[in-house]
Design a protein around this motif. Structure first.
Motif, PDB file in Angstrom:
ATOM      1  N   PRO A   7       0.813  -1.215   0.000  1.00 53.79           N
ATOM      2  CA  PRO A   7       0.000   0.000   0.000  1.00 53.79           C
ATOM      3  C   PRO A   7       0.846   1.264   0.000  1.00 53.79           C
ATOM      4  N   SER A   8       0.296   2.304  -0.589  1.00 52.69           N
ATOM      5  CA  SER A   8       0.897   3.627  -0.592  1.00 52.69           C
ATOM      6  C   SER A   8      -0.218   4.630  -0.353  1.00 52.69           C
ATOM      7  N   VAL A   9      -0.140   5.364   0.753  1.00 51.99           N
ATOM      8  CA  VAL A   9      -1.189   6.317   1.105  1.00 51.99           C
ATOM      9  C   VAL A   9      -0.883   7.658   0.457  1.00 51.99           C
ATOM     10  N   THR A  10      -1.888   8.203  -0.229  1.00 51.80           N
ATOM     11  CA  THR A  10      -1.763   9.519  -0.854  1.00 51.80           C
ATOM     12  C   THR A  10      -2.967  10.377  -0.471  1.00 51.80           C
ATOM     13  N   LEU A  41       2.218  11.315   2.015  1.00 53.39           N
ATOM     14  CA  LEU A  41       2.398  11.846   3.357  1.00 53.39           C
ATOM     15  C   LEU A  41       3.879  11.841   3.710  1.00 53.39           C
ATOM     16  N   GLU A  42       4.266  12.817   4.505  1.00 50.75           N
ATOM     17  CA  GLU A  42       5.602  12.838   5.101  1.00 50.75           C
ATOM     18  C   GLU A  42       5.515  12.079   6.429  1.00 50.75           C
ATOM     19  N   LEU A  84      -3.901   4.079  -1.811  1.00 52.84           N
ATOM     20  CA  LEU A  84      -5.078   4.460  -1.029  1.00 52.84           C
ATOM     21  C   LEU A  84      -5.087   5.979  -1.028  1.00 52.84           C
ATOM     22  N   ARG A  85      -6.067   6.571  -1.699  1.00 49.22           N
ATOM     23  CA  ARG A  85      -6.135   8.024  -1.846  1.00 49.22           C
ATOM     24  C   ARG A  85      -7.243   8.578  -0.980  1.00 49.22           C
ATOM     25  N   PHE A  86      -6.876   9.499  -0.104  1.00 47.38           N
ATOM     26  CA  PHE A  86      -7.830  10.259   0.694  1.00 47.38           C
ATOM     27  C   PHE A  86      -8.035  11.574  -0.043  1.00 47.38           C
TER      28      PHE A  86
END
Length: 151
Positions: A7-10, A41-42, A84-86
């Protein structure tokens, strides 16, 4: 695709003014693509803070998130990553004229939904269109849907 889920949160922002939406054209892998102001995210950064920062870095505008449009998942098979895009809706408050845009951002564009659809082949991902469609459908969640821990 492997069975390992990476996963990669963006975060992303949908910014509308007068029926037009703010997009960035960015150069990725030697091609110009169209995207909402968006990014990763940082370390230790909240979702809302990340969205504010990404809008500032990519558009030189201060962003005030007002609502969560949704949380989206997109499997990018070419790199075996699941994004995963918020996505947040909100307003730009002012411009920071002396600020340079992120490396790779080549232009800012205010596009109508029709202009966005006509440029579908340039969308960075299928999430670009989906976020705008959900915004136009009136989809909004109060920011407090995100607990203080994740907001």
């Amino acid at each position: 695709m492997s069975e390992i889920w990476r996963p990669s949160v963006t975060v992303a922002a949908v910014i509308e003014r007068g029926g037009r939406f703010l997009f960035v054209e960015e150069e990725i892998d030697a091609r110009v693509v169209l995207n909402q102001p968006a990014g990763h995210l940082e370390l230790g950064e909240s979702l809302i803070a990340a969205c504010r920062r990404e809008v500032l870095e990519e558009t030189a505008h201060h962003f005030a998130p007002r609502a969560l449009i949704g949380v989206y998942r997109w499997n990018y098979a070419a790199k075996e990553v699941t994004f995963l895009r918020f996505c947040f809706a909100g307003d730009i408050e002012d411009t920071v004229s002396e600020r340079k845009l992120d490396h790779g951002i080549v232009a800012l564009r205010w596009l109508s939904p029709q202009e966005l659809a006509a440029r579908k082949a340039q969308h960075r991902s299928p999430l670009v269109q989906k976020c705008v469609e959900d915004f136009l459908a009136g989809r909004r969640f109060a920011l407090d849907v995100l607990s203080a821990e994740f907001a």
